[in-house]
Motif scaffolding. Structure first.
Motif, mmCIF file in Angstrom:
data_model
loop_
_atom_site.group_PDB
_atom_site.id
_atom_site.type_symbol
_atom_site.label_atom_id
_atom_site.label_comp_id
_atom_site.label_asym_id
_atom_site.label_seq_id
_atom_site.Cartn_x
_atom_site.Cartn_y
_atom_site.Cartn_z
ATOM 1 N N ALA A 199 -1.519 8.271 -5.309
ATOM 2 C CA ALA A 199 -1.079 7.159 -6.156
ATOM 3 C C ALA A 199 -1.835 5.882 -5.823
ATOM 4 N N ARG A 200 -2.395 5.803 -4.631
ATOM 5 C CA ARG A 200 -3.072 4.576 -4.220
ATOM 6 C C ARG A 200 -4.586 4.655 -4.376
ATOM 7 N N LEU A 201 -5.101 5.696 -5.011
ATOM 8 C CA LEU A 201 -6.551 5.841 -5.139
ATOM 9 C C LEU A 201 -7.196 4.653 -5.841
ATOM 10 N N TRP A 202 -6.523 4.145 -6.901
ATOM 11 C CA TRP A 202 -7.112 3.021 -7.641
ATOM 12 C C TRP A 202 -7.176 1.760 -6.774
ATOM 13 N N ASP A 203 -6.093 1.542 -6.005
ATOM 14 C CA ASP A 203 -6.085 0.408 -5.068
ATOM 15 C C ASP A 203 -7.229 0.549 -4.071
ATOM 16 N N TYR A 204 -7.403 1.769 -3.618
ATOM 17 C CA TYR A 204 -8.443 2.040 -2.618
ATOM 18 C C TYR A 204 -9.830 1.687 -3.177
ATOM 19 N N VAL A 205 -10.068 2.106 -4.422
ATOM 20 C CA VAL A 205 -11.361 1.819 -5.050
ATOM 21 C C VAL A 205 -11.557 0.306 -5.203
ATOM 22 N N GLU A 206 -10.491 -0.403 -5.598
ATOM 23 C CA GLU A 206 -10.604 -1.863 -5.736
ATOM 24 C C GLU A 206 -10.968 -2.513 -4.410
ATOM 25 N N LYS A 207 -10.352 -2.031 -3.342
ATOM 26 C CA LYS A 207 -10.645 -2.548 -2.000
ATOM 27 C C LYS A 207 -12.109 -2.275 -1.630
ATOM 28 N N LEU A 208 -12.559 -1.049 -1.931
ATOM 29 C CA LEU A 208 -13.946 -0.690 -1.606
ATOM 30 C C LEU A 208 -14.931 -1.581 -2.348
ATOM 31 N N LYS A 209 -14.600 -1.875 -3.624
ATOM 32 C CA LYS A 209 -15.495 -2.710 -4.435
ATOM 33 C C LYS A 209 -15.656 -4.078 -3.796
ATOM 34 N N LYS A 210 -14.550 -4.597 -3.232
ATOM 35 C CA LYS A 210 -14.612 -5.916 -2.588
ATOM 36 C C LYS A 210 -15.345 -5.830 -1.257
ATOM 37 N N ALA A 211 -15.031 -4.779 -0.505
ATOM 38 C CA ALA A 211 -15.568 -4.691 0.863
ATOM 39 C C ALA A 211 -17.027 -4.251 0.882
ATOM 40 N N ASN A 212 -17.416 -3.366 -0.007
ATOM 41 C CA ASN A 212 -18.778 -2.822 -0.021
ATOM 42 C C ASN A 212 -19.482 -3.240 -1.306
ATOM 43 N N LYS A 213 -19.769 -4.533 -1.424
ATOM 44 C CA LYS A 213 -20.400 -5.022 -2.664
ATOM 45 C C LYS A 213 -21.728 -4.306 -2.902
ATOM 46 N N SER A 215 -21.942 -1.236 -3.972
ATOM 47 C CA SER A 215 -21.736 0.216 -3.989
ATOM 48 C C SER A 215 -21.076 0.630 -5.303
ATOM 49 N N THR A 216 -21.216 1.885 -5.628
ATOM 50 C CA THR A 216 -20.614 2.401 -6.851
ATOM 51 C C THR A 216 -19.450 3.327 -6.504
ATOM 52 N N MET A 217 -18.306 3.055 -7.096
ATOM 53 C CA MET A 217 -17.143 3.917 -6.894
ATOM 54 C C MET A 217 -16.653 4.392 -8.260
ATOM 55 N N ILE A 218 -16.464 5.677 -8.407
ATOM 56 C CA ILE A 218 -16.034 6.202 -9.708
ATOM 57 C C ILE A 218 -14.826 7.108 -9.491
ATOM 58 N N ILE A 219 -13.805 6.944 -10.325
ATOM 59 C CA ILE A 219 -12.712 7.914 -10.339
ATOM 60 C C ILE A 219 -12.750 8.610 -11.680
ATOM 61 N N LYS A 220 -12.852 9.906 -11.633
ATOM 62 C CA LYS A 220 -12.871 10.649 -12.881
ATOM 63 C C LYS A 220 -11.629 11.528 -12.924
ATOM 64 N N ASN A 221 -10.858 11.383 -13.972
ATOM 65 C CA ASN A 221 -9.653 12.194 -14.119
ATOM 66 C C ASN A 221 -9.965 13.452 -14.899
ATOM 67 N N LYS A 222 -9.517 14.548 -14.387
ATOM 68 C CA LYS A 222 -9.755 15.771 -15.127
ATOM 69 C C LYS A 222 -8.449 16.188 -15.782
ATOM 70 N N MET A 223 -8.355 15.926 -17.072
ATOM 71 C CA MET A 223 -7.156 16.355 -17.790
ATOM 72 C C MET A 223 -7.410 17.744 -18.328
ATOM 73 N N LYS A 224 -6.541 18.646 -18.003
ATOM 74 C CA LYS A 224 -6.767 20.019 -18.434
ATOM 75 C C LYS A 224 -6.027 20.337 -19.727
ATOM 76 N N GLY A 225 -5.608 19.315 -20.443
ATOM 77 C CA GLY A 225 -4.961 19.547 -21.720
ATOM 78 C C GLY A 225 -3.516 19.938 -21.560
ATOM 79 N N CYS A 226 -2.951 20.487 -22.621
ATOM 80 C CA CYS A 226 -1.533 20.804 -22.622
ATOM 81 C C CYS A 226 -1.280 22.168 -21.991
ATOM 82 N N ARG A 227 -0.048 22.345 -21.566
ATOM 83 C CA ARG A 227 0.300 23.651 -21.015
ATOM 84 C C ARG A 227 0.579 24.622 -22.153
ATOM 85 N N PRO A 228 0.197 25.876 -22.002
ATOM 86 C CA PRO A 228 0.503 26.847 -23.049
ATOM 87 C C PRO A 228 2.014 26.980 -23.226
#
Ligand SMILES: [Zn+2]
Length: 308
Positions: free
Chosen positions: A150-164, A166-179
């Motif tokens: 749940a804190r991954l986005w916060d973590y990326v924001e912190k990294l962006k500030k601390a490691n100017k 650098s590139t940080m990417i979060i990619k969500n893999k949505m697997k669609g609906c359940r059968p």
């Protein structure tokens, strides 16, 4: 902290650390150690196994303003005999001491776990304590994963500030609906009686798609089990969690799905629910509210419609 070897002059960061070391010592030695003095300045531990047992550990604070405790006097001999049951080897201790192993194998067999405690510590613990220890660990492990994700986005924001730069990417893999599979049974008309059991899905054109059907003498718990076992085999359903089943509120079907696919979602068909609902709550307005509530995709939205 594991297998502590006490020496005179040995220091502990605070009283709790010292007490934990004494507990651990007691378990490793198989001895009942009691604290005859336990206040904010000193700790005195004696062996409770034998009145004449010479074991003693005396520790006190080295400085009035600091938390550090040091061992001042010590006698490590025992004249008593080992025991294989101690109050210290409770589920909390088990979950802590075996945390790594439980983390690596959440399905660790209770008997094997018990045997390992006996081999490593010569301690007999109950199966109940093992169950509790595993559950305690699961809550901690799963809780910490959920929190961390749940804190991954916060973590990326912190990294962006601390490691100017650098590139940080979060990619969500949505697997669609359940059968989703709808299951139902109905009576056959005509000269050959019996009942039809069906499993249907919805195809890309939003049309009903028959997945499987069977003709049985009567719709019952055992015919549903037979039908669904074939369906599970044929669709190669290995992970029930990925599937949703929908049916009316037939009594037999709920426990059958719970037994065969304990992790699958099972929901009731709203059309069937509505046919009971309308005898008590007549009118188009109530019908519409029911359907809006059924289609809600968030809990607050659902609750607001239910309140209406
Ligand atoms: Zn002793």
């Amino acid at each position: 902290m594991e297998e502590p070897e006490f020496r005179i002059g040995m220091q502990f960061a605070n009283k709790d650390e010292l007490k934990e070391s004494i507990r651990e010592y007691a378990i490793v030695q198989g001895r009942n150690i009691k604290l005859v003095k336990n206040d904010n300045k000193r700790i005195q531990a004696k062996c409770a196994g034998h009145t004449k047992c010479p074991f003693i550990l005396w520790a006190s604070k080295i400085d009035r303003d600091k938390q550090t405790f040091a061992i001042k006097s010590l006698s490590l001999e025992h004249e008593c005999t080992r025991v294989d049951k101690l109050k210290y080897t409770n589920s909390r201790w088990l979950s802590k001491r075996f945390a790594d192993k439980i983390r690596k194998n959440l399905d660790w067999d209770v008997g094997a776990f018990k045997a390992e405690v006996l081999e490593k510590y010569h301690m007999n613990v109950s199966k109940h304590q093992i169950y509790r220890a595993k559950n305690l660990s699961k809550v901690i492990i799963e809780g910490s994963y959920v929190e961390q994700y749940a804190r991954l986005w916060d973590y990326v924001e912190k990294l962006k500030k601390a490691n100017k730069g650098s590139t940080m990417i979060i990619k969500n893999k949505m697997k669609g609906c359940r059968p989703l599979i709808g299951i139902d049974g109905c009576h056959l008309k005509g000269p050959y009686t019996g009942q039809v059991l069906t499993a249907v899905g919805i195809d890309g054109n939003n049309g009903l798609y028959p997945v499987a059907y069977a003709v049985v003498e009567v719709e019952s718990k055992s015919t549903w089990i037979w039908f669904l076992q074939l369906l599970i085999e044929d669709l190669q359903i290995k992970n029930g969690k990925a599937w949703v089943f929908m049916s009316d509120k037939q009594k037999g079907l709920i426990p059958v799905i719970e037994t065969l696919l304990p992790t699958a979602e099972h929901r009731m068909c709203v059309r069937h629910l509505y046919s009971n609902f309308r005898t008590e709550h007549a009118g188009l307005a109530m019908k519409n509210i029911l359907w809006v509530a059924a289609r809600a995709t968030t809990i607050p939205w659902y609750e607001a419609e239910m309140a209406r």
